[in-house]
Design a protein around this motif. Structure first.
Motif, PDB file in Angstrom:
ATOM      1  N   GLY A   7      37.656  76.566  66.471  1.00  0.00           N
ATOM      2  CA  GLY A   7      36.975  76.380  65.197  1.00  0.00           C
ATOM      3  C   GLY A   7      37.898  75.768  64.155  1.00  0.00           C
ATOM      4  O   GLY A   7      37.509  74.862  63.408  1.00  0.00           O
ATOM      5  N   LEU A   8      39.138  76.257  64.114  1.00  0.00           N
ATOM      6  CA  LEU A   8      40.115  75.703  63.176  1.00  0.00           C
ATOM      7  C   LEU A   8      40.360  74.221  63.445  1.00  0.00           C
ATOM      8  O   LEU A   8      40.368  73.391  62.525  1.00  0.00           O
ATOM      9  CB  LEU A   8      41.433  76.465  63.279  1.00  0.00           C
ATOM     10  CG  LEU A   8      41.528  77.821  62.576  1.00  0.00           C
ATOM     11  CD1 LEU A   8      42.845  78.504  62.950  1.00  0.00           C
ATOM     12  CD2 LEU A   8      41.418  77.670  61.059  1.00  0.00           C
ATOM     13  N   GLN A   9      40.575  73.882  64.718  1.00  0.00           N
ATOM     14  CA  GLN A   9      40.858  72.486  65.050  1.00  0.00           C
ATOM     15  C   GLN A   9      39.674  71.587  64.748  1.00  0.00           C
ATOM     16  O   GLN A   9      39.843  70.449  64.281  1.00  0.00           O
ATOM     17  CB  GLN A   9      41.247  72.383  66.534  1.00  0.00           C
ATOM     18  CG  GLN A   9      42.459  73.200  66.926  1.00  0.00           C
ATOM     19  CD  GLN A   9      43.620  73.043  65.964  1.00  0.00           C
ATOM     20  OE1 GLN A   9      44.081  71.933  65.701  1.00  0.00           O
ATOM     21  NE2 GLN A   9      44.091  74.158  65.412  1.00  0.00           N
ATOM     22  N   ALA A  10      38.470  72.075  65.003  1.00  0.00           N
ATOM     23  CA  ALA A  10      37.272  71.274  64.742  1.00  0.00           C
ATOM     24  C   ALA A  10      37.142  70.953  63.257  1.00  0.00           C
ATOM     25  O   ALA A  10      36.854  69.818  62.866  1.00  0.00           O
ATOM     26  CB  ALA A  10      36.032  72.012  65.231  1.00  0.00           C
ATOM     27  N   LEU A  11      37.381  71.949  62.406  1.00  0.00           N
ATOM     28  CA  LEU A  11      37.260  71.727  60.966  1.00  0.00           C
ATOM     29  C   LEU A  11      38.417  70.889  60.426  1.00  0.00           C
ATOM     30  O   LEU A  11      38.228  70.077  59.516  1.00  0.00           O
ATOM     31  CB  LEU A  11      37.190  73.075  60.239  1.00  0.00           C
ATOM     32  CG  LEU A  11      35.895  73.861  60.463  1.00  0.00           C
ATOM     33  CD1 LEU A  11      36.000  75.253  59.861  1.00  0.00           C
ATOM     34  CD2 LEU A  11      34.703  73.120  59.869  1.00  0.00           C
TER      35      LEU A  11
ATOM     36  N   LEU B 236      31.327  67.998  64.287  1.00  0.00           N
ATOM     37  CA  LEU B 236      30.294  67.607  63.339  1.00  0.00           C
ATOM     38  C   LEU B 236      29.341  68.763  63.082  1.00  0.00           C
ATOM     39  O   LEU B 236      28.918  68.992  61.943  1.00  0.00           O
ATOM     40  CB  LEU B 236      29.531  66.393  63.876  1.00  0.00           C
ATOM     41  CG  LEU B 236      28.487  65.775  62.947  1.00  0.00           C
ATOM     42  CD1 LEU B 236      29.149  65.265  61.675  1.00  0.00           C
ATOM     43  CD2 LEU B 236      27.741  64.652  63.656  1.00  0.00           C
ATOM     44  N   TRP B 237      29.001  69.497  64.135  1.00  0.00           N
ATOM     45  CA  TRP B 237      28.095  70.647  63.996  1.00  0.00           C
ATOM     46  C   TRP B 237      28.704  71.688  63.060  1.00  0.00           C
ATOM     47  O   TRP B 237      28.046  72.137  62.118  1.00  0.00           O
ATOM     48  CB  TRP B 237      27.832  71.278  65.366  1.00  0.00           C
ATOM     49  CG  TRP B 237      27.235  72.643  65.280  1.00  0.00           C
ATOM     50  CD1 TRP B 237      25.958  72.970  64.912  1.00  0.00           C
ATOM     51  CD2 TRP B 237      27.905  73.888  65.531  1.00  0.00           C
ATOM     52  NE1 TRP B 237      25.788  74.339  64.931  1.00  0.00           N
ATOM     53  CE2 TRP B 237      26.958  74.919  65.301  1.00  0.00           C
ATOM     54  CE3 TRP B 237      29.196  74.221  65.934  1.00  0.00           C
ATOM     55  CZ2 TRP B 237      27.284  76.262  65.462  1.00  0.00           C
ATOM     56  CZ3 TRP B 237      29.515  75.566  66.098  1.00  0.00           C
ATOM     57  CH2 TRP B 237      28.568  76.568  65.866  1.00  0.00           C
ATOM     58  N   LEU B 238      29.957  72.066  63.280  1.00  0.00           N
ATOM     59  CA  LEU B 238      30.568  73.122  62.477  1.00  0.00           C
ATOM     60  C   LEU B 238      30.799  72.654  61.042  1.00  0.00           C
ATOM     61  O   LEU B 238      30.568  73.410  60.083  1.00  0.00           O
ATOM     62  CB  LEU B 238      31.888  73.550  63.115  1.00  0.00           C
ATOM     63  CG  LEU B 238      32.504  74.852  62.620  1.00  0.00           C
ATOM     64  CD1 LEU B 238      31.551  76.031  62.834  1.00  0.00           C
ATOM     65  CD2 LEU B 238      33.830  75.118  63.335  1.00  0.00           C
ATOM     66  N   SER B 239      31.222  71.421  60.871  1.00  0.00           N
ATOM     67  CA  SER B 239      31.509  70.919  59.520  1.00  0.00           C
ATOM     68  C   SER B 239      30.246  70.732  58.695  1.00  0.00           C
ATOM     69  O   SER B 239      30.306  70.746  57.459  1.00  0.00           O
ATOM     70  CB  SER B 239      32.268  69.599  59.592  1.00  0.00           C
ATOM     71  OG  SER B 239      31.479  68.582  60.187  1.00  0.00           O
TER      72      SER B 239
END
Length: 216
Positions: free
Chosen positions: A40-44, A100-103
């Motif tokens: 999650g951290l890396q995605a954001l 993109l989904w998480l952001s």
């Protein structure tokens, strides 16, 4: 909710092996939580920048691990939202672009010119009732009706035998098969307290009903 600080050390090496050939269920669970949190951290960070994202894992007595992330805007404003373990796993496994989904949750939050930290949980039954009656239920009812207008939508607070108080929404025009979805109040409140739009749960359910009946 209590902060699980043990994951902070593990998140640096989410795939690290524990001592011994066999891992306990607890060790496997901690590794999974650490890996999900790290992902999650890396995605954001991919979307907002390395220095703009912070996160932690919280343990809820009912919902289990909850992943909360803070994204800071270039102007120094802070925006926080939270996610459940199951939806995080599903998001990274099923979404074509998990980043993109998480952001996307933060893009909506950051439309506010002021910081959006997590709301303060109600401190009494009276506060909880006021939050439900004056904010959550009216918001859900109005949102589902606006989303599907001019299609008539039934939406109201109901009492379910198994789940207790729920917000129920459905299409009166569908007379055969399933035409309603319902979400327990406690789950809607949990989403609200994580800076998530509780109406989205009902809206998604109603779209699935329309798909089942070939209406979309």
């Amino acid at each position: 909710m209590t902060t699980d600080n043990d994951t902070q050390q593990k998140q640096q090496q989410p795939g690290a092996q524990t001592d011994g050939a066999d891992k306990t269920d607890s060790e496997k669970a901690q590794e999974l939580i650490a890996a999900v949190h790290w992902n999650g951290l890396q995605a954001l960070k991919m979307e907002f920048g390395e220095q703009q994202v912070e996160g932690q894992v919280m343990n809820h007595e009912v919902y289990g691990p909850i992943f909360t992330y803070m994204v800071k805007s270039p102007e120094g404003k802070s925006y926080v939202s939270g996610f459940f373990l199951r939806e995080m796993i599903a998001g990274f496994q099923q979404k074509q672009d998990p980043s993109l989904w998480l952001s996307s949750f933060y893009v909506d939050l950051m439309k506010s010119p002021e910081s959006r930290l997590l709301p303060m949980p109600p401190q009494s039954e009276e506060e909880a009732k006021a939050l439900i009656d004056k904010i959550i239920v009216p918001h859900c009812v109005n949102s589902v009706r606006e989303e599907f207008a001019p299609e008539p939508v039934h939406a109201d607070l109901e009492l379910h035998e198994e789940h207790g108080p729920v917000v129920e929404a459905g299409f009166p025009s569908i007379t055969e098969g399933n035409n309603v979805c319902a979400m327990p109040l406690h789950f809607l409140m949990a989403h609200y307290l994580l800076n998530r739009d509780p109406a989205d749960l009902l809206i998604q359910g109603l779209y699935r009903i329309r798909e089942e009946h070939g209406l979309d």
